[in-house]
Design an enzyme around this catalytic site. Structure first.
Site, PDB file in Angstrom:
ATOM      1  N   LYS A  60       0.866  -1.182   0.000  1.00  0.00           N
ATOM      2  CA  LYS A  60       0.000   0.000   0.000  1.00  0.00           C
ATOM      3  C   LYS A  60       0.904   1.233   0.000  1.00  0.00           C
ATOM      4  O   LYS A  60       1.461   1.626   1.028  1.00  0.00           O
ATOM      5  CB  LYS A  60      -0.878  -0.028   1.259  1.00  0.00           C
ATOM      6  CG  LYS A  60      -2.210   0.665   1.151  1.00  0.00           C
ATOM      7  CD  LYS A  60      -2.150   2.149   0.909  1.00  0.00           C
ATOM      8  CE  LYS A  60      -1.873   2.966   2.139  1.00  0.00           C
ATOM      9  NZ  LYS A  60      -1.662   4.412   1.839  1.00  0.00           N
TER      10      LYS A  60
ATOM     11  N   GLU B  32       9.474   0.868  10.906  1.00  0.00           N
ATOM     12  CA  GLU B  32      10.555   1.835  10.628  1.00  0.00           C
ATOM     13  C   GLU B  32       9.926   3.214  10.742  1.00  0.00           C
ATOM     14  O   GLU B  32       9.187   3.637   9.846  1.00  0.00           O
ATOM     15  CB  GLU B  32      11.095   1.639   9.204  1.00  0.00           C
ATOM     16  CG  GLU B  32      11.719   0.289   8.934  1.00  0.00           C
ATOM     17  CD  GLU B  32      13.104   0.154   9.551  1.00  0.00           C
ATOM     18  OE1 GLU B  32      13.679   1.162   9.985  1.00  0.00           O
ATOM     19  OE2 GLU B  32      13.584  -0.993   9.619  1.00  0.00           O
TER      20      GLU B  32
ATOM     21  N   CYS C  57      13.968  10.312   7.129  1.00  0.00           N
ATOM     22  CA  CYS C  57      13.748   9.853   8.503  1.00  0.00           C
ATOM     23  C   CYS C  57      14.981  10.071   9.368  1.00  0.00           C
ATOM     24  O   CYS C  57      14.870  10.316  10.555  1.00  0.00           O
ATOM     25  CB  CYS C  57      13.342   8.385   8.489  1.00  0.00           C
ATOM     26  SG  CYS C  57      14.453   7.349   7.536  1.00  0.00           S
TER      27      CYS C  57
ATOM     28  N   GLU D 112       9.828  15.865  15.180  1.00  0.00           N
ATOM     29  CA  GLU D 112      10.309  15.647  13.814  1.00  0.00           C
ATOM     30  C   GLU D 112       9.639  16.674  12.900  1.00  0.00           C
ATOM     31  O   GLU D 112       8.410  16.713  12.811  1.00  0.00           O
ATOM     32  CB  GLU D 112       9.952  14.229  13.370  1.00  0.00           C
ATOM     33  CG  GLU D 112      10.477  13.909  11.985  1.00  0.00           C
ATOM     34  CD  GLU D 112      10.138  12.481  11.541  1.00  0.00           C
ATOM     35  OE1 GLU D 112       8.993  12.047  11.718  1.00  0.00           O
ATOM     36  OE2 GLU D 112      11.047  11.817  10.998  1.00  0.00           O
TER      37      GLU D 112
END
Ligand code: NAD
Length: 497
Positions: free
Chosen positions: A190, A265, A299, A400
């Site tokens: 997906k 992750e 990331c 973040e």
């Protein structure tokens, strides 16, 4: 740069092009008939639509993956899976320019970077092709009375649901499909609704390479309508997820129904620590690009830059000078070093962080402004920004941002750098710059992160495990141990007397 005639032409970014999704080896629309637009973030133009899949489509894809897993795919020998993976890698290599251009157009990463990702993507497929014939259990001595042989078998986990983000669609697709096929699993992928085009192209190349129907399915849709039913599906054996920590938490909750295996992750707020003895000429560009590459949408972005006090001001000045020279533009231009952010929403989000930083008392030394004039005005562009005077409690130092923003923070001692570097719920990456081997080892050992780079950053290789500590997730991608994430271990006992 053209695909052979039997592949649906998925690769050309033409306005209004309607793509289909891949279920059971066939290209189809969503049951509900809905469609999702995808835009070029550099121009704002709609470059295609994809099916807006929902739970019924996920059911079909999972059923196809289950049939394939129970059917002919289960009889593929490791060597046959190896050859298939090698064929897939060769085919992707042949079409690499289209794959790279598709990523650039759909999510904005500069073409120089998407082209350069070739080694990483093909390396992963070829690494796992090699591993397909190395999967083995062990014969283990036991202490039971009589003659009983005991050994383990490694068996494919089954149907894998893979949910990926938009910031590296090709790499994320291949890093899930490679180990799934190497171990004999089947997969329902997906992609992110923000960048679904290249995963569909990868699906087309899978079909061309001869992947049997149902082994790889690519279902497009939103997180809520397609991702959540995949995560909750009772016939999915494992979810591999790359994305934000908040979504990872909801996937974990959704997976509880059938206790499927999960690997995650997730996000990061990685520290980069620059000691006063570092080679500054080397450290400046690497530390800056640890964040600015892919416009901060990485990331492992080293977004908290800790600099030892004696060199702090000079270092910040040099990082700012470097940032100010970066060429910002449409990623399709080979001169572009910094592309757009993925969406107008992401632009607003990043701008919100910059406002917060300023209002909390940090000083924006360079950049951080939106580019609203000329041809870039239609895209989601923001100039690489560097803050000084940041304190550890500010939002820009804690959350973040996923945008081109660096917070610089002075430090005085190594202990302090370690403590402050580790003071985050995340633990994905960390960087260290020093010429002192002793300091380097100390920092490597004490930083709580899944990857630590010394005098470099961003180095990733298929043979080396990558993944997070703490709320950056668990499970590893890359390396031999990665395969275990896709395998079950069965203990076998045979009485021989
Ligand atoms: P996201 O979490 O918003 O979305 C990721 C994927 O999850 C998308 O496909 C989305 O449709 C899907 N999704 C959203 N809600 C869902 C739900 N409730 N159930 C199931 N699926 C759902 O993340 P993003 O904005 O696409 O990507 C950015 C994030 O990804 C950042 O936090 C970044 O750090 C992280 N990331 C991590 C790594 C890593 O290797 N650790 C790599 C790349 C990106």
């Amino acid at each position: 740069m053209t695909l052979s005639a039997n592949i649906p032409s998925l690769h050309t970014p033409i306005d209004g092009r309607h793509r289909k999704m891949l279920i059971d080896g066939a290209w189809c629309d969503a049951r509900g008939g809905g469609r999702l637009e995808t835009r070029n973030p550099a121009t704002g133009a709609v470059i295609g639509t994809v099916p807006l899949a929902g739970a019924p489509d996920i059911d079909l894809a999972v059923a196809a993956a289950r049939r394939a897993f129970d059917g002919p795919w289960s009889r593929f020998k490791p060597y046959e899976r190896q050859l298939l993976l090698l064929r897939i890698a060769d085919l992707i290599e042949r079409h690499w320019e289209e794959v790279a251009l598709s990523d650039t157009t759909d999510m904005g990463m500069p073409i120089v970077r998407t082209l350069a990702n070739k080694t990483r993507v093909l390396g992963m497929l070829r690494f796992y092709a090699g591993m397909a014939t190395s999967i083995h259990g062990q014969t283990i001595g036991n202490s039971l009375p009589g003659d009983i042989v005991s050994y383990t078998r490694k068996e494919a986990v089954g149907v894998v649901g893979a949910i990926i983000p938009w910031n590296a669609p090709t790499a994320a697709s291949v890093w899930k499909i490679g180990p799934a096929l190497a171990t004999g699993c089947t997969i329902v992928l997906k992609p992110s609704e923000e960048a679904p085009l290249t995963p569909l192209l990868i699906g087309a190349l899978m079909m061309e390479a001869g992947v049997p129907p149902g082994v790889v399915n690519v279902v497009t849709g939103t997180g809520a309508e397609a991702g959540a039913p995949l995560a909750a599906h009772m016939d999915v054996d494992k979810i591999v997820f790359t994305g934000s920590t908040a979504t990872g938490q909801s996937i974990l909750r959704a997976s509880a129904g059938n206790m499927k295996r999960v690997s995650l992750e997730l996000g990061g707020k990685s520290p980069v620590i620059v000691c006063a003895d570092a080679d500054l000429a080397r450290a400046v560009p690497i530390a800056a690009m640890s964040v600015f590459a892919n416009s901060g949408q990485i990331c492992i972005a080293g977004s908290r830059l800790f600099v030892e006090r004696p060199i702090h001001d000079e270092f910040v000045e040099r990082v700012c000078a470097f940032a100010a020279k970066l060429r910002i533009g449409d990623g399709a231009d080979p001169q572009t070093e910094i592309g757009p952010l993925i969406s107008a929403r992401q632009l607003e989000r990043v701008a919100g962080f910059i406002e917060d930083g300023t209002s909390q008392g940090a000083r924006l030394v360079t950049g951080g402004n939106r580019l609203t004039e000329g041809p870039l005005g239609a895209g989601n562009f923001i100039a690489p920004g560097v803050f000084s005077g940041v304190t550890d409690d500010m939002r820009i130092a804690r959350e973040e941002i996923f945008g081109p923003v660096i917070s610089t923070l002075p430090f005085d001692t190594l202990d302090e750098a370690v403590r402050r570097g580790n003071d985050t719920p995340y633990g994905l990456g960390a960087g260290v710059f020093t010429r002192d081997l002793g300091k380097a080892h100390q920092l490597v050992n004490r930083l709580r992160a899944g990857s630590v780079w010394v005098n470099t950053y961003h180095a990733i290789d298929p043979a080396v495990p990558f993944g997070g500590y703490k709320m950056s997730g668990y499970g590893r991608e890359g390396g031999a141990e990665h395969l275990d994430e896709y395998l079950n271990t069965k203990g076998v006992w045979i009485r021989t007397d």
